[in-house]
Design a protein around this motif. Structure first.
Motif, short mmCIF file in Angstrom:
data_model
loop_
_atom_site.label_atom_id
_atom_site.label_comp_id
_atom_site.label_asym_id
_atom_site.label_seq_id
_atom_site.Cartn_x
_atom_site.Cartn_y
_atom_site.Cartn_z
N LYS A 90 -76.36 9.77 91.47
CA LYS A 90 -77.57 10.19 92.17
C LYS A 90 -77.23 11.06 93.37
N ASN A 91 -76.21 10.69 94.14
CA ASN A 91 -75.80 11.49 95.30
C ASN A 91 -75.28 12.87 94.88
N ILE A 92 -74.54 12.92 93.77
CA ILE A 92 -74.03 14.22 93.28
C ILE A 92 -75.19 15.12 92.88
N ALA A 93 -76.21 14.54 92.22
CA ALA A 93 -77.35 15.35 91.79
C ALA A 93 -78.17 15.85 92.97
N GLN A 94 -78.37 15.01 93.99
CA GLN A 94 -79.16 15.42 95.15
C GLN A 94 -78.46 16.49 95.98
N SER A 95 -77.13 16.48 95.97
CA SER A 95 -76.39 17.47 96.75
C SER A 95 -76.21 18.79 95.99
N ASN A 96 -76.59 18.86 94.71
CA ASN A 96 -76.48 20.10 93.93
C ASN A 96 -77.79 20.40 93.22
N PRO A 97 -78.81 20.82 93.96
CA PRO A 97 -80.12 21.11 93.33
C PRO A 97 -80.12 22.49 92.65
N ASN A 98 -79.76 22.53 91.40
CA ASN A 98 -79.77 23.79 90.66
C ASN A 98 -80.25 23.53 89.23
N SER A 99 -80.40 24.61 88.46
CA SER A 99 -80.93 24.49 87.10
C SER A 99 -79.99 23.73 86.16
N LEU A 100 -78.68 23.92 86.35
CA LEU A 100 -77.73 23.22 85.48
C LEU A 100 -77.78 21.71 85.69
N MET A 101 -77.88 21.30 86.97
CA MET A 101 -77.96 19.87 87.26
C MET A 101 -79.27 19.29 86.71
N LEU A 102 -80.36 20.04 86.86
CA LEU A 102 -81.65 19.57 86.35
C LEU A 102 -81.61 19.37 84.83
N LYS A 103 -80.98 20.30 84.14
CA LYS A 103 -80.89 20.19 82.69
C LYS A 103 -80.08 18.97 82.27
N ASN A 104 -78.96 18.73 82.93
CA ASN A 104 -78.11 17.61 82.55
C ASN A 104 -78.75 16.26 82.90
N ILE A 105 -79.43 16.18 84.03
CA ILE A 105 -80.09 14.93 84.40
C ILE A 105 -81.22 14.63 83.42
N LYS A 106 -81.94 15.67 82.98
CA LYS A 106 -83.01 15.47 81.99
C LYS A 106 -82.44 14.92 80.69
N GLN A 107 -81.35 15.49 80.23
CA GLN A 107 -80.74 15.01 78.99
C GLN A 107 -80.23 13.59 79.13
N PHE A 108 -79.65 13.28 80.29
CA PHE A 108 -79.14 11.93 80.52
C PHE A 108 -80.27 10.91 80.55
N ASN A 109 -81.37 11.25 81.23
CA ASN A 109 -82.53 10.35 81.27
C ASN A 109 -83.16 10.17 79.89
N LYS A 110 -83.13 11.24 79.09
CA LYS A 110 -83.71 11.18 77.74
C LYS A 110 -82.94 10.19 76.87
N GLN A 111 -81.61 10.17 77.04
CA GLN A 111 -80.81 9.23 76.26
C GLN A 111 -80.99 7.80 76.76
N LEU A 112 -81.10 7.63 78.09
CA LEU A 112 -81.27 6.29 78.64
C LEU A 112 -82.61 5.68 78.28
N GLU A 113 -83.65 6.53 78.13
CA GLU A 113 -84.98 6.01 77.77
C GLU A 113 -84.99 5.40 76.37
N LYS A 114 -84.06 5.79 75.53
CA LYS A 114 -84.01 5.25 74.16
C LYS A 114 -83.41 3.86 74.11
N ILE A 115 -82.78 3.42 75.19
CA ILE A 115 -82.15 2.09 75.20
C ILE A 115 -83.20 1.06 75.56
N THR A 116 -83.67 0.30 74.57
CA THR A 116 -84.67 -0.74 74.79
C THR A 116 -84.19 -2.11 74.33
N SER A 117 -83.01 -2.17 73.72
CA SER A 117 -82.48 -3.45 73.23
C SER A 117 -80.96 -3.40 73.28
N LEU A 118 -80.35 -4.53 72.98
CA LEU A 118 -78.89 -4.62 72.99
C LEU A 118 -78.27 -3.72 71.91
#
Length: 435
Positions: free
Chosen positions: A332-360
């Motif tokens: 989170k600290n790395i993302a907040q200190s680098n506000p650019n389009s590349l960071m936004l794209k990677n955080i979106k992809q990372f959140n998209k994968q984490l949202e799929k985790i609903t069970s063990l």
């Protein structure tokens, strides 16, 4: 059934002296068409097609007398060399003419395409189109890759995943519903024709299987007349629709144990399997959390097992959760200190994968299928530099086997001769020589 290779046929005759050797209809036609195109035989181009069509009519004739008359006309041809060649073929007419195969169990196969297809499977699937293997590797491929291939095919067929035989059988049933069946004795029947009810075909039993005298069913091939006998309540052996018993036997052959067991298993077996699955899931989850730690702070598998046995899972799980929270805060600290389009794209992809985790199970799948992809071994840089443009730009190896259609489009290959004997015969062109 083979092509006209004298060495192969002599070896088969020596190994199986009681067998009957037949010639493949395709290879006989292919050899004659090439013979006609050889310049030393001096056959005019305008006559080649007519002579070949006459011979093919004799080859596929189901009437023995008609085939003999046609062969006599070919032997009395005005061209001396062609007449001599036809006389040599007439001496072996019982090997290649279809009319002499009525009592043989060929099941409608007049070519050796089954052997050709098995060789293609061995080259494409097992050897992956590679021409050079040492003896040890070849034995390993035969006993592992080829055996696993046949095992998968048997399981696929036994579990009703191949529907072509079922569709063909239903088509025969639709045609055979209106046919009349008369039983002569225990080994012979008379079945009416589909187009003319006044014409009857005789179905006799040879070597346990039923053989029909119609053009389609000669050689023991399943036809609508044999299907009509079954629909009228008679028991027959020559049927394409396998029962559940036969499918279970095929499954047992593939798996070496009972196939399609009943679902009411003993409670102790079910509970044992559930405990094993639970233990495996917990071990996979622990491995995932341990992989996110720094290298100097990771716990080995042996240490993890000993600690869990002594102190239990809960204490160590809380420790791993704290480490996970620290890692997330660091990201989170790395993302907040680098506000650019590349960071936004990677955080979106990372959140998209984490949202799929609903069970063990989703967490385990994320660990094994997502995070492990970066650890795949890539190809050599020199190998990637030789690839054609637009094929692939990654480091993965290209799929084994024959080149894909996309890759074929980028290759400028010389125009080759057509390898279809029927098309070459129709256009009066020489046949491409492959083997």
């Amino acid at each position: 059934m083979t092509d006209d290779s004298s060495a192969e046929r002599q070896a088969l005759k020596a190994a199986f002296p009681a067998s009957t050797l037949l010639l493949c209809a395709f290879h006989v036609c292919q050899a004659l068409w090439r013979w006609l195109w050889e310049s030393k035989h001096q056959i005019e181009k305008s006559e080649r097609q007519a002579k070949m069509l006459k011979f093919r009519t004799v080859l596929f004739s189901h009437d023995e007398e008609e085939a003999k008359r046609g062969m006599d006309e070919l032997c009395n041809d005005d061209h001396e060399q062609f007449s001599k060649h036809m006389k040599s073929l007439r001496c072996r007419m019982n090997e290649w003419a279809i009319c002499y195969r009525q009592t043989y169990s060929t099941y409608g196969h007049n070519t050796n395409n089954i052997i050709e297809s098995s060789i293609r499977i061995f080259k494409d699937v097992v050897l992956e189109r590679c021409k050079a293997f040492n003896a040890a590797a070849l034995v390993d491929f035969i006993f592992k890759v080829l055996e696993n291939y046949h095992k998968r095919r048997l399981i696929k067929f036994a579990s009703y995943r191949i529907t072509k035989p079922e569709i063909q059988y239903n088509s025969f049933c639709n045609k055979a519903n209106a046919l009349k069946v008369i039983q002569i004795d225990n080994t012979s029947y008379e079945v009416s024709s589909h187009s003319n009810n006044d014409i009857y075909y005789t179905v006799k039993v040879y070597d346990v299987f039923e053989h029909c005298e119609c053009a389609f069913g000669q050689g023991g091939k399943f036809c609508k007349h044999i299907c009509a006998i079954q629909l009228n309540g008679f028991n027959i052996e020559n049927v394409v629709n396998l029962s559940m018993k036969h499918r279970i036997e095929l499954g047992n052959l593939a798996l070496d144990h009972t196939f399609m067991e009943p679902m009411d298993l003993a409670n102790d077996i079910v509970s044992t399997n559930n405990s094993k699955e639970k233990k495996t899931s917990e071990e996979n989850m622990s491995t995932f959390f341990n992989s996110m730690l720094p290298a100097d702070a990771r716990i080995t598998e042996h240490e993890t097992q000993n600690n869990m046995e002594n102190n239990g899972y809960e204490q160590h799980l809380n420790l791993e959760i704290n480490v996970l929270q620290n890692n997330i805060d660091r990201i989170k600290n790395i993302a907040q200190s680098n506000p650019n389009s590349l960071m936004l794209k990677n955080i979106k992809q990372f959140n998209k994968q984490l949202e799929k985790i609903t069970s063990l199970s989703d967490l385990v799948d994320f660990n094994f299928n997502k995070l492990r992809r970066a650890n795949l071994i890539g190809t050599q840089p020199t190998s990637r530099s030789r690839r054609k443009r637009l094929i692939t730009s990654g480091a993965k190896r290209i799929q084994a086997g024959r080149p894909s259609s996309k890759e074929q489009n980028f290759k400028q290959r010389k125009k080759q001769k057509v390898r279809s004997l029927g098309k070459n015969l129709l256009n009066n062109l020489p046949h491409a020589k492959s083997h």
